[in-house]
Write an enzyme that holds these catalytic residues in place. Structure first.
Site, short mmCIF file in Angstrom:
data_model
loop_
_atom_site.label_atom_id
_atom_site.label_comp_id
_atom_site.label_asym_id
_atom_site.label_seq_id
_atom_site.Cartn_x
_atom_site.Cartn_y
_atom_site.Cartn_z
N ARG A 297 -18.92 -0.74 17.57
CA ARG A 297 -19.73 -1.97 18.33
C ARG A 297 -19.25 -3.18 18.21
NH1 ARG A 297 -25.52 1.25 16.79
NH2 ARG A 297 -25.23 2.79 18.27
N TYR A 441 -20.69 1.88 26.56
CA TYR A 441 -20.28 2.95 25.33
C TYR A 441 -20.54 2.38 24.10
CZ TYR A 441 -15.24 1.04 25.68
OH TYR A 441 -14.02 0.23 25.77
N GLU A 442 -20.35 3.14 23.06
CA GLU A 442 -20.92 2.71 21.99
C GLU A 442 -22.11 2.32 21.58
OE1 GLU A 442 -18.98 3.70 19.69
OE2 GLU A 442 -17.24 3.96 20.56
N GLY A 443 -23.26 2.82 22.51
CA GLY A 443 -24.39 2.32 22.37
C GLY A 443 -24.77 1.51 23.62
#
Length: 588
Positions: A297, A441-443
């Site tokens: 993140r 992406y990645e949350g």
């Protein structure tokens, strides 16, 4: 498109002047014996050479050719294999890795700046490397000694890569819904079966092996996220001597055709009874995977900074050369038919917005790297705990705010070019496409905002925010009459006031946090950047050269033109959730 040029002067300014990194490293025993000011400068110099000379020239061809899939085999664009081999030979994948297994053990403050260079030069290429580094981090933190000794050395060398396998066709944000199964084998391994999607680097031709970290559920595991375990599943099994063994039952079913980062293979991965090994404790896999997810993140946040910086470099060069119309105050270049567009107020607005957001983000990323170094290496428990809490608070801000403002900057950079910004050969439109995924992406950034407000602020009564606020107030107290001190305190007061209002409104309206989360995160982001700019400005006031004068001018622009955005964002936060639910679902 210009050749990428790493912002070394700015990075050194942050390390040496703003954050006094060498002094910090000398008092952290594990780092004192590995790195000093000269070592850090030498690493950044070499990083600049490899990113500008090796990675950047492949960026456009990577976008044009993309990754290709055929019968389960993925081919990367021309030049990627050779470049990856040279890149890995330099030890860059293990830059911050554990020296016990072949990593270099460098501080996060350095590696976060190196990652920015990679993303600025070639975002698609960078993803292969950063996923491997994140997988190494999770293995080092949670796997058995046998697994670490078997896999980490080859991964740090770059002979083997890593991937992160979370998402399934029906389970994205809500990982508790995953269906991938792990059946125990008699020898202590597990048979992993299921399908994962959106797997970056799940298959590629850059390395001889790929080590997948896979979330799956054991038989009779608790329902939801409490029943998830983490498994290490290699593409090829490792022999007892750690050489390459038999092919595992792992295959790539297809790759996605995407808007951007086209040279990065985004794979559908099928596990058909593949052999894997448990990492960490049963049913505690999500917590173990978060070690990698939080690393990624921050890294993806830095993607926003890197792409924005490349767009800024292009835009400044174009604005200095492109002749159109005359300056509002009259001709600036009498010998030419028009003035360069950098004389026009709106172009300057765009360029200064890009500069202020990118340099503010770079400072905040370096600051977060500093906290990660303290959390990992400090021998004072209280100092270590404080840094860990700041990292928990600030990671969702970094991921979401870096990427939201990164897209804004890339769009501004494209706009500076006018019609030419829409044309592929100038490179600006690729940066817009490449950076757009970073908000997803990645949350997704909406999830990051909910994490910040719900879990990191409201859930503990604002204790973590208080830590950060106390640091800002202590900084202001050392020079209370500084021109940035009062507006910085005003911004902090606004953030704390909004936090208190949300604590009250949430007790009566469970929708309140979700309705306010994005705007709240942005208020937090601008306030954090105001703190960064105040620190950079203070380090610039005693100098009288072009670099430091530019810092002061940009700080003043940020405070005058960007920090006031918080006022409208605060109004949106205070509006609550009522207007969001005034329309019935069938009326949309």
């Amino acid at each position: 498109m210009l050749a990428y040029k790493a912002p070394l002067r700015d990075m050194r300014f942050l390390l040496h002047d703003v954050f006094a990194a060498p002094a910090l490293w000398q008092r952290l025993p594990a780092l004192a014996e590995r790195v000093d000011a000269d070592t850090a400068d030498a690493i950044l110099e070499e990083a600049a050479k490899i990113t500008s000379g090796l990675l950047a020239p492949l960026n456009r061809i990577g976008d044009e050719q993309g990754a290709q899939w055929s019968d389960g085999v993925v081919s990367t664009p021309d030049g990627f294999r050779e470049a990856y081999s040279n890149y890995a030979a330099g030890g860059w994948i293990g830059l911050a890795g554990n020296p016990q297994y072949g990593g270099m053990g460098m501080p996060k403050m350095l590696s976060v700046q190196f990652e920015e260079m990679m993303y600025g030069a070639n975002a698609s290429f960078a993803l292969y490397s950063t996923l491997s580094a994140g997988a190494c981090l999770a293995i080092d933190a949670h796997a058995s000694e046998e697994l670490k000794a078997t896999y980490l050395p080859a991964m740090y060398e770059g002979r083997w890569a890593g991937s992160m396998c979370l998402t399934e066709p029906h389970a994205g944000t809500d990982l508790g819904l995953i269906r991938t199964k792990a059946e125990p084998n008699a020898d202590g391994s597990y048979a992993i079966s299921g399908t994962k999607i959106f797997i970056t680097g799940g298959e590629q031709d850059l390395t001889e092996n790929i080590i997948h970290l896979v979330l799956a559920k054991l038989p009779e595991a608790p329902a939801g996220s409490r029943g998830i375990s983490l498994f290490l599943v290699p593409k090829f099994l490792a022999n007892e001597d750690r050489s390459l063994g038999a092919r595992n039952q792992v295959s790539c079913g297809s790759i996605e055709h995407k808007m951007g980062i086209k040279a990065s293979a985004t794979c559908v991965m099928n596990f058909d009874g593949a052999i894997g090994w448990l990492v960490g404790e049963p049913n505690k896999g999500l917590a173990a995977m978060f070690t990698m997810m939080n690393y990624e993140r921050l890294s993806i946040g830095v993607q926003g900074i890197g792409c924005a910086d490349m767009s800024y470099q292009n835009a400044v060069s174009y604005a200095r050369d492109r002749l159109q119309s005359r300056a509002p105050t009259g001709p600036q270049q009498q010998d030419k038919a028009a003035d360069p567009i950098i004389v026009h107020p709106d172009v300057r607005r765009m360029l200064l917005t890009m500069k202020a957001l990118t340099e503010g983000g770079r400072a905040f990323a370096t600051y977060l790297g500093q906290q990660l170094d303290i959390a990992k290496y400090a021998d004072n428990a209280a100092e270590q705990s404080r840094a860990e809490q700041l990292v928990a608070l600030l990671t969702p801000v970094a991921k979401a705010f870096f990427t939201d403002t990164g897209l804004e900057s890339c769009v501004n950079g494209q706009q500076v070019f006018g019609g030419h910004g829409y044309i592929r050969e100038w490179g600006q439109e690729q940066l817009v496409r490449d950076v757009r995924i970073a908000q997803i992406y990645e949350g997704t950034n909406g999830i990051q905002a909910l994490d910040l407000l719900g879990r990191k602020v409201l859930a503990n009564g604002g204790e973590l925010l208080t830590l950060f606020a106390e640091e800002i107030r202590a900084f202001v107290q050392t020079a209370p009459n500084d021109e940035f001190s009062r507006p910085l305190l005003d911004a902090l007061h606004r953030l704390e006031e909004l936090t208190q209002q949300l604590r009250v409104s949430t007790s009566a309206d469970p929708r309140a946090p979700g309705a306010a989360a994005i705007e709240y995160l942005h208020v937090f982001g601008y306030t954090a950047y105001a703190y960064m700019w105040a620190r950079m400005a203070r380090c610039s006031t005693t100098e009288n050269d072009d670099f430091h004068r530019a810092k002061l001018a940009t700080a003043r622009f940020f405070y005058a033109r960007l920090l006031p955005r918080c006022e409208s964002l605060a109004c949106a936060v205070r509006a609550g959730s009522v207007s969001l639910y005034a329309l019935e679902a069938e009326h949309f």
